[in-house]
Design a protein around this motif. Structure first.
Motif, PDB file in Angstrom:
ATOM      1  N   VAL A   1      -5.022  10.187 -14.209  1.00 36.86           N
ATOM      2  CA  VAL A   1      -3.975  10.430 -13.222  1.00 36.86           C
ATOM      3  C   VAL A   1      -3.816   9.234 -12.278  1.00 36.86           C
ATOM      4  O   VAL A   1      -2.759   8.606 -12.233  1.00 36.86           O
ATOM      5  N   GLU A   2      -4.886   8.901 -11.557  1.00 36.10           N
ATOM      6  CA  GLU A   2      -4.726   7.914 -10.491  1.00 36.10           C
ATOM      7  C   GLU A   2      -4.430   6.508 -11.004  1.00 36.10           C
ATOM      8  O   GLU A   2      -3.491   5.860 -10.535  1.00 36.10           O
ATOM      9  N   LEU A   3      -5.220   6.030 -11.986  1.00 31.76           N
ATOM     10  CA  LEU A   3      -4.990   4.657 -12.451  1.00 31.76           C
ATOM     11  C   LEU A   3      -3.634   4.475 -13.129  1.00 31.76           C
ATOM     12  O   LEU A   3      -2.913   3.543 -12.780  1.00 31.76           O
ATOM     13  N   PRO A   4      -3.246   5.350 -14.072  1.00 32.13           N
ATOM     14  CA  PRO A   4      -1.922   5.121 -14.676  1.00 32.13           C
ATOM     15  C   PRO A   4      -0.797   5.129 -13.640  1.00 32.13           C
ATOM     16  O   PRO A   4       0.143   4.352 -13.733  1.00 32.13           O
ATOM     17  N   LEU A   5      -0.937   5.991 -12.626  1.00 29.27           N
ATOM     18  CA  LEU A   5       0.146   6.092 -11.647  1.00 29.27           C
ATOM     19  C   LEU A   5       0.139   4.943 -10.644  1.00 29.27           C
ATOM     20  O   LEU A   5       1.152   4.678 -10.011  1.00 29.27           O
ATOM     21  N   SER A   6      -1.007   4.269 -10.479  1.00 33.25           N
ATOM     22  CA  SER A   6      -1.023   3.166  -9.522  1.00 33.25           C
ATOM     23  C   SER A   6      -0.982   1.804 -10.211  1.00 33.25           C
ATOM     24  O   SER A   6      -0.925   0.776  -9.551  1.00 33.25           O
ATOM     25  N   LEU A   7      -0.974   1.817 -11.540  1.00 35.96           N
ATOM     26  CA  LEU A   7      -1.000   0.562 -12.289  1.00 35.96           C
ATOM     27  C   LEU A   7       0.101  -0.430 -11.884  1.00 35.96           C
ATOM     28  O   LEU A   7      -0.189  -1.618 -11.688  1.00 35.96           O
ATOM     29  N   PRO A   8       1.350   0.010 -11.731  1.00 33.49           N
ATOM     30  CA  PRO A   8       2.376  -0.968 -11.352  1.00 33.49           C
ATOM     31  C   PRO A   8       2.045  -1.670 -10.026  1.00 33.49           C
ATOM     32  O   PRO A   8       2.268  -2.868  -9.894  1.00 33.49           O
ATOM     33  N   ILE A   9       1.493  -0.924  -9.074  1.00 33.49           N
ATOM     34  CA  ILE A   9       1.183  -1.516  -7.769  1.00 33.49           C
ATOM     35  C   ILE A   9      -0.007  -2.465  -7.885  1.00 33.49           C
ATOM     36  O   ILE A   9      -0.015  -3.547  -7.304  1.00 33.49           O
ATOM     37  N   ILE A  10      -1.017  -2.064  -8.669  1.00 32.74           N
ATOM     38  CA  ILE A  10      -2.183  -2.938  -8.854  1.00 32.74           C
ATOM     39  C   ILE A  10      -1.749  -4.237  -9.541  1.00 32.74           C
ATOM     40  O   ILE A  10      -2.141  -5.329  -9.142  1.00 32.74           O
ATOM     41  N   MET A  11      -0.899  -4.106 -10.552  1.00 27.91           N
ATOM     42  CA  MET A  11      -0.409  -5.290 -11.264  1.00 27.91           C
ATOM     43  C   MET A  11       0.349  -6.220 -10.318  1.00 27.91           C
ATOM     44  O   MET A  11       0.232  -7.448 -10.411  1.00 27.91           O
ATOM     45  N   ALA A  12       1.120  -5.661  -9.412  1.00 26.92           N
ATOM     46  CA  ALA A  12       1.864  -6.477  -8.457  1.00 26.92           C
ATOM     47  C   ALA A  12       0.894  -7.268  -7.579  1.00 26.92           C
ATOM     48  O   ALA A  12       1.143  -8.443  -7.264  1.00 26.92           O
ATOM     49  N   GLY A  13      -0.221  -6.663  -7.212  1.00 31.06           N
ATOM     50  CA  GLY A  13      -1.240  -7.347  -6.408  1.00 31.06           C
ATOM     51  C   GLY A  13      -1.848  -8.513  -7.180  1.00 31.06           C
ATOM     52  O   GLY A  13      -2.015  -9.609  -6.642  1.00 31.06           O
ATOM     53  N   ILE A  14      -2.140  -8.267  -8.460  1.00 32.53           N
ATOM     54  CA  ILE A  14      -2.732  -9.316  -9.284  1.00 32.53           C
ATOM     55  C   ILE A  14      -1.749 -10.486  -9.416  1.00 32.53           C
ATOM     56  O   ILE A  14      -2.131 -11.655  -9.350  1.00 32.53           O
ATOM     57  N   ARG A  15      -0.474 -10.140  -9.534  1.00 31.83           N
ATOM     58  CA  ARG A  15       0.556 -11.165  -9.671  1.00 31.83           C
ATOM     59  C   ARG A  15       0.633 -12.024  -8.406  1.00 31.83           C
ATOM     60  O   ARG A  15       0.644 -13.258  -8.483  1.00 31.83           O
ATOM     61  N   THR A  16       0.638 -11.384  -7.264  1.00 33.01           N
ATOM     62  CA  THR A  16       0.668 -12.125  -5.998  1.00 33.01           C
ATOM     63  C   THR A  16      -0.536 -13.063  -5.906  1.00 33.01           C
ATOM     64  O   THR A  16      -0.399 -14.247  -5.593  1.00 33.01           O
ATOM     65  N   SER A  17      -1.717 -12.523  -6.197  1.00 30.12           N
ATOM     66  CA  SER A  17      -2.936 -13.328  -6.123  1.00 30.12           C
ATOM     67  C   SER A  17      -2.877 -14.529  -7.053  1.00 30.12           C
ATOM     68  O   SER A  17      -3.290 -15.624  -6.691  1.00 30.12           O
ATOM     69  N   THR A  18      -2.346 -14.301  -8.248  1.00 27.25           N
ATOM     70  CA  THR A  18      -2.316 -15.377  -9.237  1.00 27.25           C
ATOM     71  C   THR A  18      -1.439 -16.528  -8.756  1.00 27.25           C
ATOM     72  O   THR A  18      -1.825 -17.693  -8.814  1.00 27.25           O
ATOM     73  N   VAL A  19      -0.264 -16.175  -8.257  1.00 26.81           N
ATOM     74  CA  VAL A  19       0.662 -17.226  -7.798  1.00 26.81           C
ATOM     75  C   VAL A  19       0.044 -17.991  -6.626  1.00 26.81           C
ATOM     76  O   VAL A  19       0.079 -19.235  -6.591  1.00 26.81           O
ATOM     77  N   ILE A  20      -0.589 -17.272  -5.691  1.00 25.02           N
ATOM     78  CA  ILE A  20      -1.256 -17.945  -4.569  1.00 25.02           C
ATOM     79  C   ILE A  20      -2.352 -18.869  -5.100  1.00 25.02           C
ATOM     80  O   ILE A  20      -2.482 -20.011  -4.667  1.00 25.02           O
ATOM     81  N   SER A  21      -3.117 -18.363  -6.079  1.00 31.81           N
ATOM     82  CA  SER A  21      -4.236 -19.146  -6.600  1.00 31.81           C
ATOM     83  C   SER A  21      -3.800 -20.450  -7.252  1.00 31.81           C
ATOM     84  O   SER A  21      -4.452 -21.472  -7.088  1.00 31.81           O
ATOM     85  N   VAL A  22      -2.703 -20.400  -7.998  1.00 36.41           N
ATOM     86  CA  VAL A  22      -2.223 -21.624  -8.635  1.00 36.41           C
ATOM     87  C   VAL A  22      -1.953 -22.662  -7.558  1.00 36.41           C
ATOM     88  O   VAL A  22      -2.315 -23.842  -7.689  1.00 36.41           O
ATOM     89  N   GLY A  23      -1.363 -22.238  -6.461  1.00 32.57           N
ATOM     90  CA  GLY A  23      -1.075 -23.156  -5.358  1.00 32.57           C
ATOM     91  C   GLY A  23      -2.342 -23.708  -4.738  1.00 32.57           C
ATOM     92  O   GLY A  23      -2.498 -24.925  -4.559  1.00 32.57           O
ATOM     93  N   ILE A  24      -3.256 -22.787  -4.394  1.00 39.24           N
ATOM     94  CA  ILE A  24      -4.454 -23.217  -3.684  1.00 39.24           C
ATOM     95  C   ILE A  24      -5.379 -24.048  -4.588  1.00 39.24           C
ATOM     96  O   ILE A  24      -6.087 -24.921  -4.111  1.00 39.24           O
ATOM     97  N   ALA A  25      -5.301 -23.784  -5.887  1.00 43.87           N
ATOM     98  CA  ALA A  25      -6.171 -24.519  -6.815  1.00 43.87           C
ATOM     99  C   ALA A  25      -5.877 -26.014  -6.795  1.00 43.87           C
ATOM    100  O   ALA A  25      -6.729 -26.820  -7.171  1.00 43.87           O
ATOM    101  N   THR A  26      -4.687 -26.422  -6.328  1.00 42.48           N
ATOM    102  CA  THR A  26      -4.407 -27.863  -6.233  1.00 42.48           C
ATOM    103  C   THR A  26      -5.368 -28.526  -5.244  1.00 42.48           C
ATOM    104  O   THR A  26      -5.695 -29.698  -5.372  1.00 42.48           O
ATOM    105  N   LEU A  27      -5.818 -27.731  -4.245  1.00 44.88           N
ATOM    106  CA  LEU A  27      -6.749 -28.289  -3.258  1.00 44.88           C
ATOM    107  C   LEU A  27      -8.146 -28.490  -3.830  1.00 44.88           C
ATOM    108  O   LEU A  27      -8.960 -29.199  -3.254  1.00 44.88           O
TER     109      LEU A  27
END
Lengths: 219, 366
Positions: A134-160
């Protein structure tokens, strides 16, 4: 010599550094997911400490990224770990990636309609079954959005990360800055930007594929 | 089947939820818990499947304390239907219904068969609805699926918390009607919570009226309407007094009089006489009386084919003084019967009344 010709000429080096950059990002995000998703789930079960933990993680996020690279070094020194290269870079990127994933997991699970959980319990689901069915399938889209945000930030910060000897596309950018060679800067910046866009696209696609069909149909 | 003894629930801060509740829900009966908001009826229901823990007292299911069952096993032996339906939006209708059978580890083929027959049972064509998602259904269709889901693993008990509360009046009425037919077929012990007195009267065999966490009165709808225990119950009934008074209309006012009868002792072959009456008078059923016109039994087109005797001697009859609510109880007890003889207090046959007439009187007026 145009910028394109320049990039072609340095092709091998750029590919190598891009792969290094990708590795830094993927490993740190992977570790952050492994840590932040279970922690986020755990926090939904322990409301008393959730705000404290969330506060600490938010505080990490507010530290300027360059300063964070500086801060992890003495910490690593205390534990006798390497202070330049991959270890400090991964640690800093990992810490930076935590918040969006942790927060989205926490919020994602919290927003699941109580009626669903009630129904699950009433049907005799165990806590684990409620989480997985119940909980994970229903929150998956939101969790995925968090991972996406983190990934984009990380690519930027990794230049440092280049500053502490961890390589990546930052090397070209900083080398270009020091020698006032804008072609060299662009040879690092363009692949870095493309990588961010590409990962963002790939993750949004993955997010859509992973979202259960029943949640995609508009009312 | 379900027994509550001195059940008390006190919430944090000394807030009384339910106080010293003692009653029984018999096997196979439908019991309504009714009262105003905050009277503790939902808490009571949720204590039965341990979604709420009791502070004091004891609840037994099949003679065994519910705390001696594993909580998972207890809940799986009780279907649970809630007002907000709670279908899982990421699963299709079929998968929603199969949740409990899947948890119970049924083989795939058995689950599929079960889903199909349940969808038919709640009036949804499996061909059309199996693969739909909850958002693609109307509220009424969702609650049909909710009911099918609760029945999936064939639990002996069904708990329903305001099952039709979130539906519009027309859909609600339709689902109530279907539920009444359904419950005659599934033979479950059902406890449902409602604040709607008319719903309770229509659907329940017995009603438990609650106020401020206490049980005020328990009995059949007829008992409660005719003899309210105190002011609170009267007040609860008063809002629908007009409609409920219509349910006090007596059988003698609505039965068909001057029906064709057969006098048993008049001689000749009983079967032949019946057959000829059925043929010449074009009746659907034939009450049998003795010389004093006292009711003996009924012959129907089906019983006519019985090789032993065409007369069903234990066929239930209503009294002329029975009210519509009492008749409704009789309908609930005999879901397969379509027609009922009406007899006087001396046992003389006075007329016939059909299930349809009783139901229509009730649903049209209420």
């Amino acid at each position: 010599m145009t910028i394109l010709e320049f990039i072609m000429e340095r092709g091998d080096e750029i590919i190598l550094l891009t792969l290094e950059h990708l590795q830094l990002t993927v490993i740190s995000i992977g570790l952050a997911v492994l840590f932040a998703v279970p922690t986020g789930i755990f926090l939904t079960r322990t409301p008393k400490i959730s705000s404290t933990v969330m506060g600490v993680v938010s505080a990490i996020q507010t530290i300027p990224s360059l300063a964070l690279f500086g801060l992890v070094i003495p910490v690593l020194m205390m534990f006798g770990l390497p202070i330049i290269g991959w270890v400090p870079a991964l640690l800093a990127l990992f810490l930076y990636a935590l918040l969006p994933i942790l927060r989205n997991t926490f919020i994602g699970i919290k927003q699941v309609d109580q009626a669903m959980i009630e129904a699950g319990k009433g049907m005799g689901m165990t806590n684990g079954q409620i989480l997985w069915r119940v909980e994970l399938p229903l929150s998956l889209p939101i969790i995925m959005a968090g991972i996406r945000t983190s990934t984009v930030i990380s690519v930027g910060i990794a230049t440092l990360a280049a500053l502490i000897g961890a390589g990546g596309l930052g090397e070209l950018i900083f080398r270009g800055l020091r020698t006032i060679n804008y072609k060299l800067m662009l040879a690092g910046a363009i692949p870095a930007a493309s990588l961010a866009l590409l990962l963002d696209f790939a993750l949004s696609l993955a997010g859509r594929l992973l979202t259960p069909k029943g949640l995609k149909i508009a009312r | 089947m379900i027994r509550l003894e001195g059940v008390t629930k006190i919430y944090k801060g000394d807030v009384k939820g339910v106080e010293d509740l003692t009653f029984r829900c018999r096997e196979g009966e439908t019991l309504a818990l009714i009262g105003t908001s905050g009277c503790g009826k939902t808490t009571t229901l949720r204590m039965v499947n341990r979604l709420v823990d009791l502070t004091r007292g004891k609840i037994c299911v099949d003679g065994k304390d519910i705390y001696d069952y594993s909580v998972v096993k207890l809940r799986r032996s009780m279907g649970y239907v809630i007002q907000y339906i709670g279908l899982l939006p990421h699963l299709t209708v079929a998968r929603n219904i199969s949740v409990v059978p899947e948890l119970e580890g049924w083989p795939k083929a058995r689950i599929n068969d079960r889903v199909e027959s349940l969808l038919y049972m709640v009036g949804l064509d499996p061909e059309v609805y199996s693969d739909r998602y909850p958002v693609e259904l109307s509220g009424g269709q969702q609650q049909r699926v909710g009911i099918a889901r609760a029945l999936a693993a064939d639990p002996p008990i069904l708990l329903m918390d305001e099952p039709f509360g979130a539906l519009d009046p027309i859909t609600r009425q339709q689902l109530q009607d279907e539920f009444l037919t359904l419950k005659g077929r599934i033979k479950k012990t059902i406890v449902f919570v409602t604040h709607d007195i008319l719903e309770a009267v229509t659907l329940a065999d017995r009603m438990a009226v609650m106020n401020e966490g206490r049980l005020v009165q328990i009995g059949t709808p007829a008992d409660i309407i005719e003899k309210p225990a105190n002011q609170f119950v009267s007040d609860l009934l008063r809002t629908h007094y007009f409609q409920l008074s219509l349910s006090l209309v007596k059988m003698e006012d609505m039965m068909i009089r001057n029906v064709v009868t057969l006098v048993e002792e008049e001689g000749g072959d009983l079967k032949k006489r019946c057959t000829s009456i059925f043929r010449t008078r074009r009746v659907g059923s034939l009450p049998v009386v003795d010389r004093n016109s006292c009711y003996r039994g009924l012959v129907t087109r089906t019983s006519l084919r019985d090789p032993e005797t065409p007369v069903i001697y234990d066929y239930p009859a209503l009294k002329t003084t029975d009210t519509v609510v009492i008749a409704l109880d009789c309908l609930k007890r005999n879901p397969s019967l379509e027609i009922f003889p009406v007899v006087s207090s001396e046992g003389r046959l006075k007329g016939l009344v059909s299930r349809k007439a009783i139901r229509e009187h009730f649903t049209e007026n209420i």
